[in-house]
Design an enzyme around this catalytic site. Structure first.
Site, PDB file in Angstrom:
ATOM      1  N   ASP A 105       0.795  -1.226  -0.223  1.00  0.00           N
ATOM      2  CA  ASP A 105      -0.091   0.009   0.111  1.00  0.00           C
ATOM      3  C   ASP A 105       0.783   1.321  -0.029  1.00  0.00           C
ATOM      4  O   ASP A 105       2.031   1.039   0.094  1.00  0.00           O
ATOM      5  CB  ASP A 105      -0.827   0.011   1.072  1.00  0.00           C
ATOM      6  CG  ASP A 105      -0.362   0.030   2.439  1.00  0.00           C
ATOM      7  OD1 ASP A 105       0.543   0.905   2.760  1.00  0.00           O
ATOM      8  OD2 ASP A 105      -0.731  -0.788   3.423  1.00  0.00           O
ATOM      9  N   GLN A 106       0.150   2.385  -0.170  1.00  0.00           N
ATOM     10  CA  GLN A 106       1.027   3.674  -0.469  1.00  0.00           C
ATOM     11  C   GLN A 106       1.891   3.976   0.755  1.00  0.00           C
ATOM     12  O   GLN A 106       2.978   4.606   0.526  1.00  0.00           O
ATOM     13  CB  GLN A 106       0.118   4.824  -0.647  1.00  0.00           C
ATOM     14  CG  GLN A 106       0.571   6.037  -1.130  1.00  0.00           C
ATOM     15  CD  GLN A 106      -0.350   7.176  -1.597  1.00  0.00           C
ATOM     16  OE1 GLN A 106      -1.435   7.081  -1.401  1.00  0.00           O
ATOM     17  NE2 GLN A 106       0.142   8.127  -2.047  1.00  0.00           N
TER      18      GLN A 106
END
Length: 242
Positions: A105-106
């Site tokens: 994820d980011q």
């Protein structure tokens, strides 16, 4: 030699095998001008004209394999409609058909593989091959013996029970966060963060440090390198049918 259509499409760098199966089922694939909807259909790429959305498959690309030390702030996709930075932006040479193997994820950093080898990608992501991933986390909250037992034995998430994980606690940081390592072989969305949330802890920093036998040794944050032949062979050895 005849092969399954989804394998041919994946090897051509158009899509992963799973996505190729969806394309076939949706009637987007033709063989010699005839629409095919059965994913198990086979064809010989040497003699058949295979097309997706009316466009013949491109000639097979040479296989490329990159190991990336992903920084926070990048998303694990090829492109983004909102203009956010993607992991493709970090490659020294832009490869149109290179895809991440799974996602971080980011706000998660660390080891990410990128390749145009759909066959290897499919194998590494398939749950039956139990490919191990190791993460180092800094978490807020108390990792009690009961919480550790749940993490190690499997716990209930919204999408079902997790498999047992290996968990090692290294101590506490100067900021009062628990420094912990966790190894698992599943790849659910935000799984590590959700597992810690399930035992009352909040992940403040997360980094993947190992994928199968690969590590980040010598690779700076934001940098990438091609895999060696030995590393590629090692990954394939994990996903060969036994």
């Amino acid at each position: 030699m005849e092969e399954r259509l989804q394998k041919i499409i994946s090897r051509a760098g158009v899509a992963s095998r799973r996505k190729a199966e969806e394309m076939i089922a949706a009637g987007r694939v033709t063989v010699d001008g005839v629409t095919v909807r059965e994913p198990g259909t086979k064809a010989d790429v040497a003699v058949a004209c295979i097309a997706v959305d009316g466009k013949p498959l491109p000639e097979e690309e040479g296989r490329v394999y990159f190991l990336l030390n992903k920084p926070k702030g990048y998303i694990s996709t090829v492109s983004d409609e909102r203009g956010r930075r993607t992991v493709i932006d970090l490659l020294p040479v832009k490869k149109a058909h290179v895809y991440p193997v799974g996602r971080l994820d980011q706000n998660t950093e660390g080891l990410l593989l990128l390749t145009n080898d759909g066959t290897l990608t499919q194998g590494l992501l398939h749950p039956r091959f139990l490919v191990r991933k190791t993460y180092r986390a800094k978490v807020a909250g108390e990792l009690t013996p009961k919480a550790l037992k749940k993490l190690r034995g499997g716990l209930e998430l919204a999408d079902g029970m997790t498999a047992p994980a290996e968990v090692r606690v290294y101590g506490t940081t100067d900021q009062g966060l628990v420094d912990v390592e966790i190894t698992l072989h599943e790849g659910r969305n935000r799984q590590v963060r959700r597992m810690f949330e399930a035992v009352g802890c909040d992940v403040r920093a997360l980094k993947r440090t190992r994928f199968a036998q690969l590590t980040l040794d010598g690779l700076k944050r934001g940098a990438c390198r091609p895999l060696t032949k030995a590393e590629i062979a090692s990954l394939y050895s994990l996903v060969e049918e036994r």
